[in-house]
Motif scaffolding. Sequence first.
Motif, PDB file in Angstrom:
ATOM      1  N   PRO A 209       0.835  -1.204   0.000  1.00  0.00           N
ATOM      2  CA  PRO A 209       0.000   0.000   0.000  1.00  0.00           C
ATOM      3  C   PRO A 209       0.871   1.255   0.000  1.00  0.00           C
ATOM      4  O   PRO A 209       1.828   1.342   0.762  1.00  0.00           O
ATOM      5  CB  PRO A 209      -0.796  -0.115   1.299  1.00  0.00           C
ATOM      6  CG  PRO A 209      -0.744  -1.560   1.658  1.00  0.00           C
ATOM      7  CD  PRO A 209       0.613  -2.010   1.194  1.00  0.00           C
ATOM      8  N   THR A 210       0.541   2.177  -0.876  1.00  0.00           N
ATOM      9  CA  THR A 210       1.275   3.446  -0.943  1.00  0.00           C
ATOM     10  C   THR A 210       0.394   4.473  -1.646  1.00  0.00           C
ATOM     11  O   THR A 210      -0.374   4.120  -2.548  1.00  0.00           O
ATOM     12  CB  THR A 210       2.586   3.298  -1.751  1.00  0.00           C
ATOM     13  OG1 THR A 210       3.081   4.594  -2.093  1.00  0.00           O
ATOM     14  CG2 THR A 210       2.387   2.495  -3.030  1.00  0.00           C
ATOM     15  N   PRO A 211       0.490   5.754  -1.218  1.00  0.00           N
ATOM     16  CA  PRO A 211      -0.315   6.770  -1.898  1.00  0.00           C
ATOM     17  C   PRO A 211       0.078   6.901  -3.371  1.00  0.00           C
ATOM     18  O   PRO A 211      -0.679   7.424  -4.176  1.00  0.00           O
ATOM     19  CB  PRO A 211      -0.008   8.049  -1.123  1.00  0.00           C
ATOM     20  CG  PRO A 211       1.198   7.767  -0.325  1.00  0.00           C
ATOM     21  CD  PRO A 211       1.272   6.298  -0.123  1.00  0.00           C
TER      22      PRO A 211
ATOM     23  N   SER B 259      -2.986   2.011  -3.937  1.00  0.00           N
ATOM     24  CA  SER B 259      -3.484   3.071  -3.052  1.00  0.00           C
ATOM     25  C   SER B 259      -4.977   2.865  -2.794  1.00  0.00           C
ATOM     26  O   SER B 259      -5.704   2.454  -3.695  1.00  0.00           O
ATOM     27  CB  SER B 259      -3.294   4.449  -3.695  1.00  0.00           C
ATOM     28  OG  SER B 259      -3.986   5.431  -2.903  1.00  0.00           O
ATOM     29  N   ILE B 260      -5.398   3.167  -1.550  1.00  0.00           N
ATOM     30  CA  ILE B 260      -6.844   3.061  -1.286  1.00  0.00           C
ATOM     31  C   ILE B 260      -7.489   4.436  -1.376  1.00  0.00           C
ATOM     32  O   ILE B 260      -8.666   4.586  -1.086  1.00  0.00           O
ATOM     33  CB  ILE B 260      -7.158   2.427   0.087  1.00  0.00           C
ATOM     34  CG1 ILE B 260      -6.597   3.242   1.233  1.00  0.00           C
ATOM     35  CG2 ILE B 260      -6.702   0.977   0.118  1.00  0.00           C
ATOM     36  CD1 ILE B 260      -7.210   2.874   2.579  1.00  0.00           C
ATOM     37  N   GLY B 261      -6.725   5.448  -1.771  1.00  0.00           N
ATOM     38  CA  GLY B 261      -7.389   6.736  -1.939  1.00  0.00           C
ATOM     39  C   GLY B 261      -6.430   7.907  -1.953  1.00  0.00           C
ATOM     40  O   GLY B 261      -5.317   7.804  -1.444  1.00  0.00           O
ATOM     41  N   ASP B 262      -6.938   9.003  -2.501  1.00  0.00           N
ATOM     42  CA  ASP B 262      -6.069  10.177  -2.663  1.00  0.00           C
ATOM     43  C   ASP B 262      -6.154  11.057  -1.427  1.00  0.00           C
ATOM     44  O   ASP B 262      -6.696  12.158  -1.456  1.00  0.00           O
ATOM     45  CB  ASP B 262      -6.482  10.948  -3.924  1.00  0.00           C
ATOM     46  CG  ASP B 262      -6.195  10.109  -5.159  1.00  0.00           C
ATOM     47  OD1 ASP B 262      -6.836  10.338  -6.198  1.00  0.00           O
ATOM     48  OD2 ASP B 262      -5.350   9.190  -5.055  1.00  0.00           O
ATOM     49  N   TYR B 263      -5.674  10.503  -0.336  1.00  0.00           N
ATOM     50  CA  TYR B 263      -5.584  11.267   0.910  1.00  0.00           C
ATOM     51  C   TYR B 263      -4.373  10.682   1.635  1.00  0.00           C
ATOM     52  O   TYR B 263      -3.863   9.615   1.245  1.00  0.00           O
ATOM     53  CB  TYR B 263      -6.852  11.116   1.757  1.00  0.00           C
ATOM     54  CG  TYR B 263      -7.404   9.717   1.748  1.00  0.00           C
ATOM     55  CD1 TYR B 263      -8.448   9.368   0.894  1.00  0.00           C
ATOM     56  CD2 TYR B 263      -6.843   8.725   2.544  1.00  0.00           C
ATOM     57  CE1 TYR B 263      -8.934   8.071   0.858  1.00  0.00           C
ATOM     58  CE2 TYR B 263      -7.315   7.432   2.505  1.00  0.00           C
ATOM     59  CZ  TYR B 263      -8.368   7.114   1.664  1.00  0.00           C
ATOM     60  OH  TYR B 263      -8.836   5.829   1.612  1.00  0.00           O
ATOM     61  N   VAL B 264      -3.908  11.341   2.656  1.00  0.00           N
ATOM     62  CA  VAL B 264      -2.640  10.908   3.243  1.00  0.00           C
ATOM     63  C   VAL B 264      -2.863  10.174   4.566  1.00  0.00           C
ATOM     64  O   VAL B 264      -3.377  10.757   5.521  1.00  0.00           O
ATOM     65  CB  VAL B 264      -1.724  12.127   3.461  1.00  0.00           C
ATOM     66  CG1 VAL B 264      -0.412  11.678   4.097  1.00  0.00           C
ATOM     67  CG2 VAL B 264      -1.460  12.807   2.121  1.00  0.00           C
ATOM     68  N   LEU B 265      -2.528   8.907   4.589  1.00  0.00           N
ATOM     69  CA  LEU B 265      -2.522   8.158   5.852  1.00  0.00           C
ATOM     70  C   LEU B 265      -1.095   8.199   6.401  1.00  0.00           C
ATOM     71  O   LEU B 265      -0.175   8.647   5.717  1.00  0.00           O
ATOM     72  CB  LEU B 265      -2.941   6.708   5.579  1.00  0.00           C
ATOM     73  CG  LEU B 265      -4.333   6.530   4.957  1.00  0.00           C
ATOM     74  CD1 LEU B 265      -4.545   5.087   4.544  1.00  0.00           C
ATOM     75  CD2 LEU B 265      -5.406   6.990   5.923  1.00  0.00           C
ATOM     76  N   VAL B 266      -0.901   7.671   7.600  1.00  0.00           N
ATOM     77  CA  VAL B 266       0.450   7.684   8.169  1.00  0.00           C
ATOM     78  C   VAL B 266       1.216   6.436   7.719  1.00  0.00           C
ATOM     79  O   VAL B 266       2.442   6.453   7.566  1.00  0.00           O
ATOM     80  CB  VAL B 266       0.381   7.737   9.713  1.00  0.00           C
ATOM     81  CG1 VAL B 266       1.770   7.700  10.318  1.00  0.00           C
ATOM     82  CG2 VAL B 266      -0.358   8.984  10.148  1.00  0.00           C
TER      83      VAL B 266
HETATM   84  O1  LIG Z   1      -3.232   3.620   0.458  1.00  0.00           O
HETATM   85  C1  LIG Z   1      -2.579   4.835   0.572  1.00  0.00           C
HETATM   86  N1  LIG Z   1      -3.472   5.953   0.610  1.00  0.00           N
HETATM   87  C2  LIG Z   1      -3.077   7.050   1.224  1.00  0.00           C
HETATM   88  N2  LIG Z   1      -2.008   7.106   2.030  1.00  0.00           N
HETATM   89  C3  LIG Z   1      -1.211   6.017   2.255  1.00  0.00           C
HETATM   90  C4  LIG Z   1      -0.108   6.059   3.148  1.00  0.00           C
HETATM   91  C5  LIG Z   1       0.675   4.937   3.375  1.00  0.00           C
HETATM   92  C6  LIG Z   1       0.376   3.766   2.737  1.00  0.00           C
HETATM   93  C7  LIG Z   1      -0.701   3.701   1.866  1.00  0.00           C
HETATM   94  C8  LIG Z   1      -1.485   4.835   1.591  1.00  0.00           C
END
Ligand SMILES: O[C@H]1NC=Nc2ccccc21
Length: 245
Positions: free
Chosen positions: A89-91, A138-145
């Motif tokens: 998973p990655t943005p 990516s699961i979406g265009d927003y920023v997770l940690v």
């Molecule tokens: O799936 C991504 N969507 C948004 N932010 C992320 C951050 C780390 C891993 C994965 C994602």
Amino acid sequence: MRIDVVTIFPGYLAPLREALLGRAIDAGLISVAVHDLRTWTHDVHQAVDDAPYGGGPGMVMRPQVWGEALDAVVGDVPSGEAPPRLIVPTPAGRPFTQAMAHEYAAESRLVFACGRYEGIDQRVIDDAATWMPVDEVSIGDYVLVGGEVAVLAIVEAVARLLPGVLGNPASAEQDSFSDGLLEGPAYTRPETWRGRAVPDVLRSGNHGAIARWRRDRALERTAARRPDLLAALPPTALDRADRAL
Ligand SMILES: O[C@H]1NC=Nc2ccccc21
């Protein structure tokens, strides 16, 4: 299906053992193993990341640690056996879709690498891709940690498609997106609640009219909220009645 997750926050994956997924694990339909990435560090600080070459904010996860972790978790793939698919998973990844959930549900083994937001040293991905399929998603265009929340979402979307996991398999067939549209509004008892009545057609017993009403509401909602989905429908997907809406 066998699922392995490598993360520095194993506790984040605890929800996988709850409810529907927990029952699927108990029933032996899926097996889930969560591995602490720090197992493969060898320094007293158990360092898993370092400053990025070229400068810039944040930290990048170290290739040595990830390389040893994936070697250990994936293990030796017996000759003739397909290697697992590695999902990172990655943005910056390809957008995760229901179609991909179906693809992943056909795999016998998935390995998830949870990176922190700034990511994993690219050479880990490049090295892994020489011996197994690797998807950056990516699961979406927003920023997770980090990737852990994305893994929970992807695993739930995939596991519910596996035979025996959902009580009623029809649910998966009538998913939102399965016909390319968003699902319309749903109602249950009581007939009237806070002065709001359930649409008469849904209590009419006229299944043709009910199907038409539901289709119209789904088309309206999709046009309003996700015109991109409507535009992506194959021309044959909309019949004359749909176009009349
Ligand atoms: O799936 C991504 N969507 C948004 N932010 C992320 C951050 C780390 C891993 C994965 C994602």
